[in-house]
Enzyme design. Structure first.
Site, PDB file in Angstrom:
ATOM      1  N   GLN A 191     -10.175  12.781   0.835  1.00 49.93           N
ATOM      2  CA  GLN A 191      -9.297  12.693  -0.346  1.00 49.93           C
ATOM      3  C   GLN A 191      -9.058  14.101  -0.883  1.00 49.93           C
ATOM      4  O   GLN A 191      -7.947  14.448  -1.289  1.00 49.93           O
ATOM      5  CB  GLN A 191      -9.941  11.805  -1.424  1.00 49.93           C
TER       6      GLN A 191
ATOM      7  N   GLU B 169       1.398   6.916  -1.619  1.00 48.48           N
ATOM      8  CA  GLU B 169       1.536   7.997  -0.646  1.00 48.48           C
ATOM      9  C   GLU B 169       1.133   7.402   0.689  1.00 48.48           C
ATOM     10  O   GLU B 169       0.005   7.556   1.145  1.00 48.48           O
ATOM     11  CB  GLU B 169       0.649   9.187  -1.056  1.00 48.48           C
TER      12      GLU B 169
ATOM     13  N   GLU C  13      -0.359   5.463  10.940  1.00 45.56           N
ATOM     14  CA  GLU C  13      -1.290   4.696  10.095  1.00 45.56           C
ATOM     15  C   GLU C  13      -0.735   3.324   9.713  1.00 45.56           C
ATOM     16  O   GLU C  13      -1.438   2.478   9.184  1.00 45.56           O
ATOM     17  CB  GLU C  13      -1.693   5.462   8.819  1.00 45.56           C
TER      18      GLU C  13
ATOM     19  N   SER D 299       2.253  -1.724   4.583  1.00 49.37           N
ATOM     20  CA  SER D 299       1.518  -2.184   3.391  1.00 49.37           C
ATOM     21  C   SER D 299       2.326  -1.894   2.124  1.00 49.37           C
ATOM     22  O   SER D 299       2.317  -2.689   1.176  1.00 49.37           O
ATOM     23  CB  SER D 299       0.163  -1.477   3.313  1.00 49.37           C
TER      24      SER D 299
HETATM   25  N1  SAH Z   1      -2.851   7.810  -3.392  1.00 51.55           N
HETATM   26  C1  SAH Z   1      -3.890   8.766  -2.986  1.00 51.55           C
HETATM   27  C2  SAH Z   1      -4.450   8.451  -1.590  1.00 51.55           C
HETATM   28  C3  SAH Z   1      -3.428   8.463  -0.474  1.00 51.55           C
HETATM   29  S1  SAH Z   1      -4.143   8.168   1.128  1.00 51.55           S
HETATM   30  C4  SAH Z   1      -3.323  10.156  -3.061  1.00 51.55           C
HETATM   31  O1  SAH Z   1      -2.104  10.287  -3.092  1.00 51.55           O
HETATM   32  O2  SAH Z   1      -4.080  11.118  -3.053  1.00 51.55           O
HETATM   33  C5  SAH Z   1      -3.829   6.449   1.347  1.00 51.55           C
HETATM   34  C6  SAH Z   1      -4.869   5.547   0.710  1.00 51.55           C
HETATM   35  O3  SAH Z   1      -4.423   4.216   0.842  1.00 51.55           O
HETATM   36  C7  SAH Z   1      -6.253   5.608   1.358  1.00 51.55           C
HETATM   37  O4  SAH Z   1      -7.213   5.843   0.376  1.00 51.55           O
HETATM   38  C8  SAH Z   1      -6.415   4.242   2.011  1.00 51.55           C
HETATM   39  O5  SAH Z   1      -7.749   3.766   1.993  1.00 51.55           O
HETATM   40  C9  SAH Z   1      -5.513   3.376   1.170  1.00 51.55           C
HETATM   41  N2  SAH Z   1      -4.943   2.227   1.876  1.00 51.55           N
HETATM   42  C10 SAH Z   1      -4.334   2.213   3.090  1.00 51.55           C
HETATM   43  N3  SAH Z   1      -3.902   0.995   3.403  1.00 51.55           N
HETATM   44  C11 SAH Z   1      -4.237   0.186   2.370  1.00 51.55           C
HETATM   45  C12 SAH Z   1      -4.070  -1.203   2.106  1.00 51.55           C
HETATM   46  N4  SAH Z   1      -3.452  -1.991   2.989  1.00 51.55           N
HETATM   47  N5  SAH Z   1      -4.534  -1.693   0.934  1.00 51.55           N
HETATM   48  C13 SAH Z   1      -5.164  -0.887   0.041  1.00 51.55           C
HETATM   49  N6  SAH Z   1      -5.376   0.420   0.236  1.00 51.55           N
HETATM   50  C14 SAH Z   1      -4.905   0.957   1.389  1.00 51.55           C
END
Ligand code: SAH
Length: 545
Positions: A169, A268, A277, A282
Site C-alpha cells: 500500500q 483505483e 488484476e 469488480s
Molecule cells: N484505494 C487504495 C488501494 C488501491 S489497490 C489506494 O488508492 O491507495 C486496490 C485495492 O482493492 C487492494 O487493497 C485490494 O485488496 C482491493 N480489492 C481488489 N479487488 C477487490 C474486491 N473485489 N473487493 C474488495 N476489495 C478489492
C-alpha cells in the site's frame, strides 16, 4: 455470497454503542461498569473463523488493535435490557484448565438493532457456520459469488495477501503522480463529493475514502477485501475529523451489502495495461450493485494506448536470455532440447519498464473502456484491431502499451496518464516483444490485432499479431508482406526496471514526437465518447501536493 434476486442478504455487521470485556479489571471500565469506549465506534461482526466455524468478533475503532471474539458454538447471549446484553463463552472444552471463559457487556444503539443481533446470533449458533445460512433478515446464499466463480481460489488468496501488506500500500501511496492526481481530482471537484454518499471500491489503506471525506462527503463506505481493512480502520480512526463519516467494510464488493446507494464511486482498480488484476470487473460490479442511477464514477473512463516500437537492445536482451539452453555440454549434458521452450518462454513475458517515447515507430491509437457503461462480461475478452502508419523506416520489435484514466469531474476534468515521456508511475509502460521483428518503410501501413482473453488467475492472455502490407510499386495487388505473432501472459511480466537501460534511439531512426500527433489517430475510439477524449491537458500537472 450472491443474493438470489428479490431477496436481501442478512446483515453480519452491527454498529454498537459500546462493548466491555468483563474479564478486564474494573478500573479499566467506568465506575458504572458499562462502557469501555463509548466515544469510539465499536463494531460487532459475525464471520467464519479459520476453522470454518462461525465467530462473533468485536472491533474497537479507537486506534487500538484489539480485536476480540468468541466462537458461537461455545457462546450464549442473555438480554439484560432492551438495548443491553451479555455474551458469555466457555473456554475450549478439550483444555479446560488452561482456558478461561470470556464475557462481554454489549450496549446496542436501538432496540431494533438488539433484536436483529440476537436473531442473527441464535441462527448462526444453530447453523454452525455462515456459509449457506438462512438469516432471519435475509438469505446468505450457498452459491459462489461472481468473484469466486471467475477467479481461482489460490490466485485470490495470494492477491489479497499481497494487498494486506502495508508495504505494498505504501508503494502505491508513494507513487505521487498517482496519489497526487487522485487528490487533485477529488479536491478540485468538491462539488461532486460534498454532501454525497461515496463508496470506495477496494479501499486499501483508506486513502481515497479520507480524500472523499476531506472533500465533504456525507458518508463514505470503504470496502476492502484484504486484511488491509483493519489497518484502514486504524488509519481512519486516527483522523477523527473525518472518521465519523467513514465506515470500513471488510469484504469483496461482489459480496458485501451496503445500507444505502452511492452518489459517487471512487476507486483505483487499474493494473498493468489497465486491465491486469481484473479489478475493473469488480469496479463495474460495484457500479451495478451500489451506484444510484446517474451516479458518478471516479475514474470515469480508461483508455489503452498502443503503438509499434523499435528497440534493438531490448530484443537482443530477451533473445539472449535463452542462449544458456544452447549449450551442448553443460556438465556433459546437452541442454539444447529445451532451447525452443526457453526462447518462447522469454518472449511470452510482457516487459514492464519506462521507455523513451522516441522508440515509437508510429503515432499511437487507443481503445476506450467507459467504466460507466461497459458490461462486466465485455471485459472477459478485449479485441482491438490495430492500424498504424510507420513514421520511419526501421525494424519493429513489438507493440508498446500504456493507459490513462479520466476523472470527469463537474468542475475540472482531470487525466491520470502513464504515457512514456510523462512522469513515471509505478505502472511504468508495457511492451509486448515479438520473436520475429518486422521491417517497415516510412509511410508503410502496419496492421494487426491485440486480443486480450481474461483467465482465472486475475489476468489476461495476450494474443498479438502485427503485419506489414505490400508497399511501393506493386502495392496495388495488396497482400500481406510479413506477419509476426506472439502469445504472452500478462500475469508473468518481466520487470526490467531493476536493470536500468539507457534509452538509445535506434541508429537508423530520427527522434519523432509521435505522441503529439495522437489526436489524428482515433480509429479505435468510440465516436460517442468524442467529447471526453481530448488529449489530456494536464498530464504534467499530475504532480499535485
Ligand atoms: N484505494 C487504495 C488501494 C488501491 S489497490 C489506494 O488508492 O491507495 C486496490 C485495492 O482493492 C487492494 O487493497 C485490494 O485488496 C482491493 N480489492 C481488489 N479487488 C477487490 C474486491 N473485489 N473487493 C474488495 N476489495 C478489492
Amino acid at each position: 455470497m450472491e443474493a438470489p434476486s428479490g431477496q436481501s442478504l442478512g446483515r453480519l455487521e452491527f454498529a454498537l454503542l459500546s462493548v466491555s470485556d468483563l474479564s478486564l479489571p474494573s478500573s479499566a471500565a467506568p465506575a458504572d461498569g458499562t462502557a469501555v469506549a463509548a466515544s469510539a465506534a465499536v463494531v460487532a461482526r459475525f464471520a467464519d473463523g479459520d476453522s470454518g466455524a462461525a465467530e462473533l468478533r468485536f472491533y474497537r475503532d479507537n486506534g487500538a488493535d484489539d480485536v476480540v471474539g468468541v466462537e458461537l458454538a461455545n457462546a450464549q447471549i442473555f438480554k439484560l435490557g432492551p438495548i443491553q446484553s451479555i455474551c458469555m463463552s466457555e473456554g475450549s472444552e478439550t483444555d479446560k484448565e488452561k482456558s478461561y471463559s470470556k464475557g462481554f457487556n454489549i450496549h446496542f444503539k436501538t432496540e431494533e438493532e438488539s433484536e436483529a443481533f440476537h436473531c442473527t446470533f441464535e441462527q448462526l449458533k444453530k447453523e454452525g457456520s455462515i456459509k449457506g445460512t438462512q438469516l432471519p433478515n435475509g438469505v446468505l446464499s450457498t452459491s459462489k459469488s461472481k468473484f469466486d466463480e471467475k477467479i481461482e481460489a489460490s490466485s485470490a488468496k495470494m492477491y489479497f495477501h499481497y494487498y494486506g501488506q502495508l508495504l505494498h500500500q505504501q508503494n502505491m501511496l508513494q507513487d505521487y503522480v498517482r496519489t497526487g492526481t487522485y487528490y487533485a481530482a477529488v479536491i478540485e471537484n468538491r462539488a461532486d463529493f460534498t454532501g454525497r454518499v461515496v463508496v470506495d471500491v477496494g479501499a486499501g489503506s483508506g486513502i481515497l475514502s479520507l480524500f472523499a471525506a476531506q472533500a465533504g462527503a456525507k458518508h463514505v463506505y470503504a470496502v476492502e477485501a484484504s486484511e488491509m481493512a483493519e489497518y484502514a480502520r486504524k488509519l481512519i480512526a486516527g483522523n477523527p475529523s473525518l472518521s465519523q463519516r467513514i465506515t470500513v467494510i471488510k469484504g469483496k464488493v461482489e459480496e458485501v451489502e451496503l445500507p444505502e446507494k452511492a452518489d459517487i464511486l471512487i476507486s483505483e482498480p487499474m493494473g498493468t495495461l489497465l486491465v491486469n488484476e481484473r479489478m475493473l470487473e469488480s469496479y463495474v460490479i460495484a457500479r451495478d450493485r451500489f451506484l444510484a442511477p446517474d451516479g458518478k464514477m471516479f475514474p470515469t473512463v480508461g483508455r489503452i494506448h498502443m503503438a509499434p516500437f523499435s528497440d534493438e537492445y531490448l530484443f537482443v536482451e530477451i533473445a539472449n536470455k535463452a542462449l544458456f539452453w544452447q549449450q551442448q555440454s553443460y556438465y556433459d549434458v546437452n541442454l539444447t532440447p529445451l532451447y525452443g521452450t526457453a526462447f518462447q518462454g522469454y518472449f511470452s513475458q510482457p516487459v514492464v519498464d519506462a521507455f523513451d517515447p522516441r522508440l515509437l515507430v508510429a503515432p499511437p491509437i487507443f481503445h476506450v473502456i467507459d467504466f460507466t457503461k461497459v458490461k462486466e462480461e465485455d471485459l472477459y475478452e478485449i479485441d482491438v484491431p490495430l492500424r498504424f502508419t510507420a513514421a520511419v523506416g526501421t525494424r519493429v520489435h513489438g507493440l508498446a502499451c500504456w493507459f490513462d484514466v479520466l476523472f470527469d469531474g463537474s468542475t475540472v476534468p482531470r487525466w491520470l496518464t502513464t504515457a512514456p515521456g510523462s512522469p513515471t508511475t509505478h505502472w511504468y509502460q508495457l511492451r509486448c516483444v515479438l520473436s520475429q521483428p518486422l521491417y517497415v518503410m516510412a509511410g508503410q501501413e502496419i496492421t494487426g490485432r491485440l486480443h486480450l482473453v481474461a483467465h482465472k488467475s486475475q489476468s489476461y492472455t495476450i494474443y498479438l499479431t502485427l503485419q506489414t502490407k505490400m508497399w511501393g510499386p506493386g502495392a496495388e495487388q495488396g497482400g500481406i508482406l510479413q506477419t509476426s505473432s506472439g502469445k504472452l501472459d500478462l500475469k508473468e511480466p518481466y520487470y526490467r526496471m531493476s536493470q536500468p537501460q539507457s534509452y538509445t534511439v535506434a541508429q537508423d531512426q530520427q527522434p519523432h514526437q509521435l505522441l503529439q500527433s495522437q489526436e489524428l489517430n482515433v480509429q479505435t475510439q468510440d465516436i460517442e465518447e468524442a467529447d471526453l477524449l481530448e488529449q489530456p491537458a494536464q498530464n504534467s500537472g499530475a504532480h499535485f501536493g
